[in-house]
Design a protein around this motif. Structure first.
Motif: not given
Length: 997
Positions: A435-448, A417-423
């Motif tokens: 493919v059920y979904s292909a969301p973008g990452v808008t808030t930075g890397p997702i932890s947890g 998610t960090g790489r997707a956010f940066n790119e």
């Protein structure tokens, strides 16, 4: 009889335990009746899909009162867990046998090796498996070892990183085999556990799942399941969850145009070649070429092969390259994966993996995605890291599935998610290559380690997906190789007909016993009712499943129970005729009958055990009730009846064991049966020759159990002509058969169309083809979904369906053959052990062969003209084994009396002894046969269409078995003994002459 008090206490306590066990069933049924009434008040019949909505209301009612006390601390949930289970044929539902792909497991263990020897062995094993009964893994090793210099411990096969702890380069093929067998077994066990967890979450009461041997087959029974397609998807879904980086649509904009241009040349050249061939070919062959062109997948549509298939562009900056019509997806994917088209991609794009999204149900279009593949084509993150999954809702209120990952997965997910956010890219969540979904990452890397799948789910689909992900993925694909689906309304009809046949048979037998034996018959009736209570109580206590053949087994047990009482009463009547006082006559009658009762029930029990061991599904139900019935019949006939008779006679009351109408019946019978044996031999010989001739010329109507295929029981709203329907079906399926099944508005349709093909897609294709073919005979407003769906109130459409793959059909046929052969061997040995003379065994087996041949002959001669199904299937094999047991039962009773007379009248000639023994048993033989036939006829007439052929086989078997015990078994035994005596007499005479000389 000693210890009467102890037996009385035991009988009372055991009866109370049985009543207690059955009380749960009564409580559960009562509460469910209240739930039905509540639902009918809440939902009117005029409401659309009222049946489904009533089901929902019923379940809500049951959930709401599930833990409330009904009586004596028992709740509905307690009662439901302990009620008498009903099988599929009584409750409706689905029964499937899944084949876990051992081939997939082997390929996985070999890391999808491209080794030529490995893949050659797999292909050869595939071919051999079609006609072999061996396990797939045995076939694979056999084919692999036949390849010169092929080594399982090669780094390209099993000596890889995955198996590095278990396999090294120095190991022989035999050493590697044991490792692989263990790993395959572990994988099948894993698949079993995954399926069990999925089923546990499905919400079906009393599910059954079990492994069948070591073949990778798993039996799943879900009584009461109504949404059959949902069940099939749940069982067969591999749940291959993957997380991939995904390309944006604009990155592939130029590629699609270039691909279209390349395809213009490829498809254009093919069209030119076809036109040239057409010009050079005679007019008489043009139609054939056009047909071939229609079948080809490379059909050009205008001058833009790829662009003509595109329904719309992808979203700006989104991951969808373009949208296509669902019907064109196969054609589009073939175009995109052509080598000439793939060569247009360079750099990392060479590894791009094209996949489809979730189809839009409204527009019937689907988006195309390009995943960022790699050299190994493995996803950066797989579903194996999922530790929990729940059905939830996303920010837009749509149904979604939230997932929790383990520590390693959470770390990788944060990295992705960090790489997707940066790119400013997206991550595709792919389940089973969709493919059920292909969301973008808008808030930075997702932890947890939390993620979410959203899509066009219903609540049920979301729950099923969460259950599947939580249970884990199957280690290999699972194909349904045998299935039986029964609608709930057909199940209710089976219950009604089963109860009807049971009550009629019971009433007739109870009346007959009183008519024939008077008060003694009344005491036998009480013992019979107690016997039935014991049977149902034991079934409930063991958690056994009651099926329609099981009810038939219970009703047949009535005949067995009557037989034991008839044997006892006939012996008591004989003792009374000798002038003995009543007390002594009763005592001696019980003692003298005991040997015959035990022998007769043990021989029947042996065939029941073979059925239990080798049978499947309903046959096990029949065998279970038969065996329980034999045990309880022995107890009630020997002890319960004795208690009542002794209790009645202890005050000096007289008990005649007959009525005025039957007092002198069959007394002083003196028929020379042995004198008629040659006539019997000739008569039986003629029938046997006719039977064998018919078997060779006309054969048998083998059911799908034995040959593979699919059968559908279809009900129409009006009477239909099976011949007309069959003609239409043959046009659609090439081979098909339609027969009236029960009422004139119901057909049993059988087809072998695509019998070798597995998968839900094939099943759906055949059902759609069936629906379109039968549409002219169905109501105009009936849709496909209503035609295939289940429901409590269903009156038209598919009521029941069954599928058997050709491989498992061969297995069933072989198991049936060994069951019949095994029963003959076991019984031959038992009689040899019991009577100590091989002549008795020879006579018994000769009679059994005679009975089986004639029964088969009758089925061969009549199956085309009888108005009911006379298929040779597993139920028929159960009938044959029951016939064997019944025939032996009769034969053993006669043999027992012969042995007794031989001991009592040592000076009599053997012929006189045998005739006297048969005459003395004639009352018992006719009485038992008559009551058994009445019972079987009641089930045959009122017991439902599905077991009519089964009952007919038993009726034929009882008639033939009664005849053969007197006219075949005994004469064969007699002739073999007398021949031996003649030889010994001649030998002694020769020895005397030699001594004199």
């Amino acid at each position: 009889m000693q210890n009467k008090g102890l037996i009385k206490v035991f009988a009372i306590l055991f009866g109370l335990v049985c009543i207690y066990q059955l009380s749960f069933t009564f409580i559960a049924n009562e509460v469910e009746s209240d739930a039905e009434e509540f639902a009918s008040q809440q939902i009117s019949e005029n409401v659309e899909n009222y049946s489904d909505k009533r089901d929902v209301q019923e379940q809500r009612y049951l959930d709401s009162i599930g833990n409330e006390e009904i009586i004596a601390g028992i709740t509905y949930n307690d009662a439901k867990d302990k009620e008498l289970n009903k099988g599929l044929d009584l409750k409706g539902g689905i029964n499937v046998i899944l084949q876990i792909s051992v081939k997939d497991i082997l390929k996985g263990l070999a890391n999808n090796s491209s080794d030529p020897a490995f893949n050659k062995a797999l292909n050869q094993a595939d071919e051999a498996a079609k006609d072999s009964q061996e396990d797939y893994i045995d076939l694979f090793f056999e084919k692999f070892n036949a390849i010169p210099d092929a080594k399982l411990a090669s780094p390209d096969v099993f000596a890889n990183k995955t198996l590095s702890d278990d396999v090294n380069f120095e190991m022989s093929n035999e050493e590697v085999e044991s490792v692989i067998r263990k790993r395959v077994d572990e994988s099948i066990t894993s698949a079993f556990e995954v399926l069990r967890k999925r089923i546990d979450k499905f919400g079906v009461t009393q599910p059954n799942i079990q492994r069948l041997g070591q073949s990778g087959r798993i039996l799943v029974e879900l009584p009461g399941a109504k949404d059959i397609s949902r069940v099939q998807n749940l069982l067969q879904s591999t749940a291959q969850l993957e997380f991939w980086y995904v390309y944006k649509g604009n990155e592939f904009g130029s590629f699609l145009g270039q691909a279209n241009n390349v395809l213009k040349d490829i498809v254009g050249k093919k069209e030119e070649a076809k036109q040239a061939d057409t010009t050079a070919t005679g007019d008489d062959e043009i139609d054939e070429l056009l047909a071939e062109a229609e079948d080809s997948t490379d059909v050009a549509t205008g001058n833009n092969p790829l662009f003509d298939l595109i329904q719309g562009p992808g979203y700006q900056g989104g991951p969808i390259l373009a949208t296509f019509s669902v019907v064109d997806t196969a054609q589009a994917m073939e175009y995109l994966n052509k080598p000439q088209v793939r060569s247009l991609l360079s750099g990392d794009m060479r590894y791009a993996k094209f996949v489809w999204g979730v189809p839009d149900e409204e527009t019937q279009t689907v988006g195309l995605y390009a995943l960022k593949g790699n050299r190994s084509m493995e996803p950066p993150l797989s579903g194996s890291v999922i530790t929990d999954a729940q059905q939830t809702y996303d920010q837009l209120g749509r149904v979604a599935v939230s997932m929790q990952m383990d520590g390693a997965g959470a770390k990788k997910w944060e990295e992705m998610t960090g790489r997707a956010f940066n790119e400013q890219g997206q991550i595709a969540i792919v389940l089973d290559n969709i493919v059920y979904s292909a969301p973008g990452v808008t808030t930075g890397p997702i932890s947890g380690g939390r993620s979410e799948i959203s899509g066009d789910f219903t609540v049920t689909e979301g729950q099923d997906l969460a259950n599947v992900l939580r249970a884990g993925k199957l280690p290999a694909s699972a194909e349904i190789i045998q299935s039986e689906i029964i609608g709930p309304s057909l199940g209710q009809e089976a219950i009604d007909s089963g109860i009807m046949s049971f009550l009629i048979a019971l009433a007739v037998v109870l009346i007959w016993m009183v008519f024939y034996y008077g008060k003694a018959g009344f005491f036998a009736d009480i013992a019979l009712v107690v016997n039935i209570l014991f049977i149902f109580g034991i079934l409930a206590g063991l958690g056994a499943v009651l099926t329609l053949p099981g009810i038939a087994g219970i009703v047949l047990t009535i005949g067995i129970s009557v037989d034991a009482n008839v044997l006892i009463f006939e012996r008591i009547r004989e003792e009374l005729a000798k002038g003995k006082v009543q007390k002594d006559a009763i005592k001696d009658g019980f003692n003298n009958a005991l040997s015959s009762i035990l022998d007769a029930n043990i021989t029947t029990g042996l065939t029941g055990f073979i059925l239990l061991i080798l049978g499947t599904g309903p046959i096990k139900g029949f065998a279970t009730t038969l065996l329980i019935g034999i045990a309880t019949s022995l107890f009630t006939a020997i002890f319960i009846t004795r208690l009542f008779i002794d209790g009645y006679g202890k005050n000096g009351k007289s008990l005649a064991f007959a009525t005025s109408a039957t007092k002198g019946l069959f007394r002083n019978v003196n028929i020379d049966f042995l004198k008629k044996r040659k006539m019997a031999y000739v008569l039986s010989g003629i029938f046997i020759v006719i039977s064998i001739g018919s078997l060779f010329v006309q054969g048998l109507n083998q059911g799908v159990d034995f040959v593979g295929g699919r059968t559908y029981t279809v009900r129409f709203d009006q009477d239909v002509n099976p011949t007309e329907v069959e003609k239409d079906l043959v046009v659609a399926f090439e081979s098909a058969e339609a027969k009236t099944f029960g009422p004139d508005n119901q057909l049993k349709i059988t087809t072998k169309y695509r019998v070798d093909d597995e998968g839900t897609e094939v099943d759906n294709e055949i059902q759609e083809k069936l629906f379109s073919t039968l549409k002219p005979y169905l109501p105009a407003d009936l849709g496909y979904d209503e035609f295939t769906a289940g429901g409590d109130e269903k009156e038209v459409g598919i009521m029941q369906s069954m599928k058997v793959g050709p491989t498992i059909a061969d297995d069933i046929k072989n198991a049936s053959f060994w069951a019949v052969l095994g029963s003959l061997i076991v019984v031959f040995l038992y009689i040899l052990l019991r009577f100590r003379k091989w002549q008795f065994s020879l006579g018994a087996v000769a009679a059994v062969f005679h009975d089986v041949l004639l029964t088969l002959g009758v089925f061969s001669l009549l199956y085309k003209i009888m108005p009911f199904s006379m298929e040779i299937n597993q139920a028929f094999i159960a009938a044959i084994l029951t016939v064997i047991g019944y025939s032996l039962n009769d034969t053993v009773v006669v043999f027992d009396r012969i042995r007794e007379f031989v001991n009592e009248h040592a000076t009599w000639p053997l012929g006189k002894t045998v005739n006297s023994a048969i005459n003395s048993t004639i009352s018992r033989t006719l009485n038992t046969s008559l009551t058994t036939l009445i019972v079987l006829l009641a089930i045959f007439i009122f017991g439902g269409e599905s077991i009519r052929g089964f009952m007919f086989a038993l009726i034929v078997g009882v008639i033939v078995g009664t005849y053969s015990s007197i006219f075949i078994a005994t004469p064969v035994m007699f002739d073999s003994v007398t021949d031996k005596a003649k030889i010994e007499k001649k030998k002694k005479a020769e020895e005397t002459e030699e001594a004199t000389a």
